[in-house]
Design a protein around this motif. Structure first.
Motif, PDB file in Angstrom:
ATOM      1  N   ALA A 188       3.417  -8.521  -9.376  1.00 42.20           N
ATOM      2  CA  ALA A 188       2.231  -8.498  -9.636  1.00 42.20           C
ATOM      3  C   ALA A 188       0.873  -8.948  -8.072  1.00 42.20           C
ATOM      4  CB  ALA A 188       1.482 -10.149  -9.724  1.00 42.20           C
ATOM      5  N   LEU A 189       1.154  -8.630  -7.074  1.00 42.24           N
ATOM      6  CA  LEU A 189       0.514  -7.649  -5.865  1.00 42.24           C
ATOM      7  C   LEU A 189       0.474  -6.629  -5.904  1.00 42.24           C
ATOM      8  CD1 LEU A 189       1.462 -10.245  -3.646  1.00 42.24           C
ATOM      9  CD2 LEU A 189      -0.678 -10.207  -4.656  1.00 42.24           C
ATOM     10  N   MET A 190       1.743  -5.389  -6.388  1.00 39.21           N
ATOM     11  CA  MET A 190       1.864  -4.548  -6.748  1.00 39.21           C
ATOM     12  C   MET A 190       1.001  -3.950  -7.944  1.00 39.21           C
ATOM     13  SD  MET A 190       6.000  -3.325  -4.924  1.00 39.21           S
ATOM     14  CE  MET A 190       5.174  -0.891  -5.714  1.00 39.21           C
ATOM     15  N   GLU A 191       0.865  -4.429  -8.963  1.00 35.62           N
ATOM     16  CA  GLU A 191      -0.027  -3.939  -9.626  1.00 35.62           C
ATOM     17  C   GLU A 191      -1.316  -4.194  -9.980  1.00 35.62           C
ATOM     18  OE1 GLU A 191       0.359  -2.877 -13.115  1.00 35.62           O
ATOM     19  OE2 GLU A 191       2.277  -2.288 -12.331  1.00 35.62           O
ATOM     20  N   PHE A 192      -1.840  -5.064  -9.436  1.00 36.91           N
ATOM     21  CA  PHE A 192      -2.872  -5.654  -8.936  1.00 36.91           C
ATOM     22  C   PHE A 192      -3.629  -4.405  -7.743  1.00 36.91           C
ATOM     23  CE2 PHE A 192      -6.187  -8.008  -5.779  1.00 36.91           C
ATOM     24  CZ  PHE A 192      -8.008  -8.437  -6.260  1.00 36.91           C
ATOM     25  N   ALA A 193      -2.662  -4.125  -6.756  1.00 36.23           N
ATOM     26  CA  ALA A 193      -3.184  -3.234  -5.406  1.00 36.23           C
ATOM     27  C   ALA A 193      -3.517  -1.947  -6.332  1.00 36.23           C
ATOM     28  CB  ALA A 193      -2.114  -3.059  -5.040  1.00 36.23           C
ATOM     29  N   ARG A 194      -3.341  -1.632  -6.902  1.00 40.52           N
ATOM     30  CA  ARG A 194      -3.605  -0.653  -7.842  1.00 40.52           C
ATOM     31  C   ARG A 194      -4.756  -0.710  -8.835  1.00 40.52           C
ATOM     32  NH1 ARG A 194       2.393   0.317 -11.446  1.00 40.52           N
ATOM     33  NH2 ARG A 194       3.799   0.385 -10.237  1.00 40.52           N
TER      34      ARG A 194
ATOM     35  N   PHE B 165      -6.192  -4.826  -0.618  1.00 43.00           N
ATOM     36  CA  PHE B 165      -5.008  -4.623  -0.071  1.00 43.00           C
ATOM     37  C   PHE B 165      -5.218  -3.729   1.260  1.00 43.00           C
ATOM     38  CE2 PHE B 165      -3.436  -6.814  -3.415  1.00 43.00           C
ATOM     39  CZ  PHE B 165      -2.823  -7.660  -2.250  1.00 43.00           C
ATOM     40  N   ALA B 166      -6.656  -2.792   1.130  1.00 39.71           N
ATOM     41  CA  ALA B 166      -6.618  -1.505   2.320  1.00 39.71           C
ATOM     42  C   ALA B 166      -7.651  -1.699   3.176  1.00 39.71           C
ATOM     43  CB  ALA B 166      -6.879  -0.268   1.741  1.00 39.71           C
ATOM     44  N   ILE B 167      -8.622  -1.974   2.125  1.00 41.87           N
ATOM     45  CA  ILE B 167     -10.030  -2.743   3.422  1.00 41.87           C
ATOM     46  C   ILE B 167     -10.208  -3.395   4.412  1.00 41.87           C
ATOM     47  CG2 ILE B 167     -12.499  -2.690   3.712  1.00 41.87           C
ATOM     48  CD1 ILE B 167     -12.686  -0.382   0.983  1.00 41.87           C
TER      49      ILE B 167
ATOM     50  N   CYS C  99       1.112  -1.328   0.199  1.00 42.39           N
ATOM     51  CA  CYS C  99       0.028   0.053  -0.351  1.00 42.39           C
ATOM     52  C   CYS C  99       0.776   0.732  -0.457  1.00 42.39           C
ATOM     53  CB  CYS C  99      -0.874   0.269   0.889  1.00 42.39           C
ATOM     54  SG  CYS C  99      -2.109  -1.197   0.631  1.00 42.39           S
ATOM     55  N   PHE C 100       2.015   1.302   0.383  1.00 41.17           N
ATOM     56  CA  PHE C 100       2.892   2.437   1.231  1.00 41.17           C
ATOM     57  C   PHE C 100       3.332   3.004  -0.224  1.00 41.17           C
ATOM     58  CE2 PHE C 100       6.452   3.942   1.253  1.00 41.17           C
ATOM     59  CZ  PHE C 100       7.075   5.371   2.397  1.00 41.17           C
ATOM     60  N   PHE C 101       4.112   1.378  -1.170  1.00 40.26           N
ATOM     61  CA  PHE C 101       4.537   1.818  -2.378  1.00 40.26           C
ATOM     62  C   PHE C 101       3.221   2.307  -4.009  1.00 40.26           C
ATOM     63  CE2 PHE C 101       8.291  -0.243  -0.424  1.00 40.26           C
ATOM     64  CZ  PHE C 101       9.046   0.663  -0.127  1.00 40.26           C
ATOM     65  N   VAL C 102       2.523   1.417  -3.227  1.00 41.90           N
ATOM     66  CA  VAL C 102       1.884   2.027  -4.961  1.00 41.90           C
ATOM     67  C   VAL C 102       1.019   3.097  -4.580  1.00 41.90           C
ATOM     68  CG1 VAL C 102      -1.251   1.360  -5.124  1.00 41.90           C
ATOM     69  CG2 VAL C 102       0.532   0.216  -4.649  1.00 41.90           C
ATOM     70  N   ILE C 103       0.847   3.993  -3.197  1.00 40.17           N
ATOM     71  CA  ILE C 103      -0.007   5.411  -2.587  1.00 40.17           C
ATOM     72  C   ILE C 103       0.830   6.610  -2.656  1.00 40.17           C
ATOM     73  CG2 ILE C 103      -0.210   6.795  -0.659  1.00 40.17           C
ATOM     74  CD1 ILE C 103      -1.763   4.711   0.784  1.00 40.17           C
ATOM     75  N   GLN C 104       2.296   5.900  -2.546  1.00 42.91           N
ATOM     76  CA  GLN C 104       3.440   7.102  -3.303  1.00 42.91           C
ATOM     77  C   GLN C 104       3.436   6.708  -4.210  1.00 42.91           C
ATOM     78  OE1 GLN C 104       7.996   5.821  -3.785  1.00 42.91           O
ATOM     79  NE2 GLN C 104       8.502   6.663  -2.064  1.00 42.91           N
ATOM     80  N   GLY C 105       3.736   5.991  -5.614  1.00 40.29           N
ATOM     81  CA  GLY C 105       3.729   6.140  -6.815  1.00 40.29           C
ATOM     82  C   GLY C 105       2.819   6.805  -7.500  1.00 40.29           C
ATOM     83  N   LYS C 106       1.301   7.189  -6.827  1.00 39.58           N
ATOM     84  CA  LYS C 106       0.618   7.645  -7.408  1.00 39.58           C
ATOM     85  C   LYS C 106       0.542   9.446  -6.846  1.00 39.58           C
ATOM     86  CE  LYS C 106      -3.014   4.153  -7.611  1.00 39.58           C
ATOM     87  NZ  LYS C 106      -4.639   3.890  -7.732  1.00 39.58           N
ATOM     88  N   LEU C 107       1.157   9.766  -5.980  1.00 41.57           N
ATOM     89  CA  LEU C 107       1.042  10.787  -5.404  1.00 41.57           C
ATOM     90  C   LEU C 107       2.123  11.014  -6.742  1.00 41.57           C
ATOM     91  CD1 LEU C 107       0.691  10.551  -1.849  1.00 41.57           C
ATOM     92  CD2 LEU C 107      -0.487  11.055  -3.036  1.00 41.57           C
ATOM     93  N   THR C 108       3.423  10.678  -6.539  1.00 44.86           N
ATOM     94  CA  THR C 108       4.445  11.208  -7.367  1.00 44.86           C
ATOM     95  C   THR C 108       4.373  11.246  -8.340  1.00 44.86           C
ATOM     96  OG1 THR C 108       5.362   9.937  -6.726  1.00 44.86           O
ATOM     97  CG2 THR C 108       6.181  10.869  -5.066  1.00 44.86           C
ATOM     98  N   GLY C 109       3.518  10.157  -9.407  1.00 45.92           N
ATOM     99  CA  GLY C 109       3.466  10.159 -10.417  1.00 45.92           C
ATOM    100  C   GLY C 109       4.754   9.801 -10.984  1.00 45.92           C
ATOM    101  N   ASP C 110       5.352   9.134 -10.730  1.00 47.56           N
ATOM    102  CA  ASP C 110       6.536   8.351 -10.714  1.00 47.56           C
ATOM    103  C   ASP C 110       6.765   6.597 -10.498  1.00 47.56           C
ATOM    104  OD1 ASP C 110       9.522   8.223 -11.693  1.00 47.56           O
ATOM    105  OD2 ASP C 110      10.204   9.444 -10.455  1.00 47.56           O
ATOM    106  N   VAL C 111       7.847   6.293 -10.629  1.00 46.19           N
ATOM    107  CA  VAL C 111       8.350   4.451  -9.898  1.00 46.19           C
ATOM    108  C   VAL C 111       8.655   5.295  -8.823  1.00 46.19           C
ATOM    109  CG1 VAL C 111       9.400   2.610 -10.491  1.00 46.19           C
ATOM    110  CG2 VAL C 111       8.944   4.559 -12.295  1.00 46.19           C
ATOM    111  N   PRO C 112       7.755   4.525  -8.158  1.00 50.84           N
ATOM    112  CA  PRO C 112       8.207   4.070  -6.888  1.00 50.84           C
ATOM    113  C   PRO C 112       9.649   3.919  -6.490  1.00 50.84           C
ATOM    114  CG  PRO C 112       6.047   2.520  -7.748  1.00 50.84           C
ATOM    115  CD  PRO C 112       6.649   2.796  -8.563  1.00 50.84           C
ATOM    116  N   SER C 113       9.702   4.199  -5.190  1.00 49.37           N
ATOM    117  CA  SER C 113      11.600   4.430  -4.525  1.00 49.37           C
ATOM    118  C   SER C 113      10.875   3.736  -3.438  1.00 49.37           C
ATOM    119  CB  SER C 113      11.938   5.360  -5.356  1.00 49.37           C
ATOM    120  OG  SER C 113      11.777   6.117  -4.473  1.00 49.37           O
ATOM    121  N   ALA C 114      12.732   3.725  -3.203  1.00 49.36           N
ATOM    122  CA  ALA C 114      13.830   3.448  -2.036  1.00 49.36           C
ATOM    123  C   ALA C 114      14.890   3.348  -1.618  1.00 49.36           C
ATOM    124  CB  ALA C 114      12.522   1.862  -0.787  1.00 49.36           C
TER     125      ALA C 114
END
Length: 224
Positions: free
Chosen positions: A160-166, A174-176, A46-61
């Protein structure tokens, strides 16, 4: 294991009860570990999916970029659906056999393939890449400017789970649902605590009543 359970286990006839107690304890520990792992995994995704949507870029850490490998061209080393952790790397330091993520000059697609040859003729560096599952090299040579970085390691299935979470369905899963699981888990703990507390109160009340009865003097027989 408390003293009462130890006494039970000391009795040969009660060995099956002892084994049952131990098995329940082991299953409880395993269940708690699995539950904690799932919660951490869900929070990670959830953290990386939300990060990617907020930044509009590839998730990073920590300076590493996270890319989802969508195809099986790098199997079995990097299966489809894996999450590739890519670190920035000076193209001059890359060598034969490194797995790199790059942007294809012709299509603009992000590709993760292995370096199979390096050409540095006349100081013009370029790389030939190929997917491990492919029979031929990639048609277009990769230039240093196209390379995003070297794949440090990959994690199967997580991509694959990250793609599904989008997706909307993935957001629900993954959230509710995990949130509801945590609430139900905590409510069960509170319910068990309330039951134990009630039992202790009942036991204390019963013990108090017995003590009061024992302390009362016996009635003397009446005279005639």
């Amino acid at each position: 294991m408390n003293n009462k359970e130890s006494e039970i286990c000391d009795l040969p006839i009660q060995s099956s009860i002892c084994k049952s107690i131990k098995l329940k304890r082991i299953l409880k520990v395993i269940g708690n570990i699995v539950f904690a792992f799932l919660i951490i995994l869900v929070l990670f995704i959830c953290f990386f999916v939300i990060q990617g949507k907020l930044t509009g870029d590839v998730p990073s850490a920590f300076g590493y970029r996270l890319y989802v490998v969508l195809t099986g061209s790098m199997e079995p080393a990097v299966p489809a659906g894996s999450l590739a952790v890519v670190g920035a790397n000076d193209p001059a330091n890359l060598k034969f056999g490194d797995v790199v993520t790059y942007r294809n000059f012709d299509s603009g697609k992000i590709i993760t393939h292995r370096i199979v040859s390096i050409d540095n003729t006349d100081g013009s560096l370029q790389f030939t890449t190929r997917g491990d599952a492919n029979d031929t090299d990639d048609f277009t040579p990769v230039m240093p400017a196209d390379i995003i970085g070297k794949v440090v390691f990959s994690i199967p299935l997580i991509g694959a789970l990250m793609e599904f979470a989008r997706s909307k369905t993935g957001l629900l899963v993954f959230a509710i649902i995990p949130g509801l699981m945590i609430i139900v888990y905590e409510l069960r703990k509170l319910f068990r605590y309330a039951v134990i507390l009630d039992r202790k109160k009942e036991a204390a009340s019963q013990a108090s009543a017995e003590d009061s009865g024992a302390a009362s003097p016996p009635e003397e027989p009446g005279g005639h």
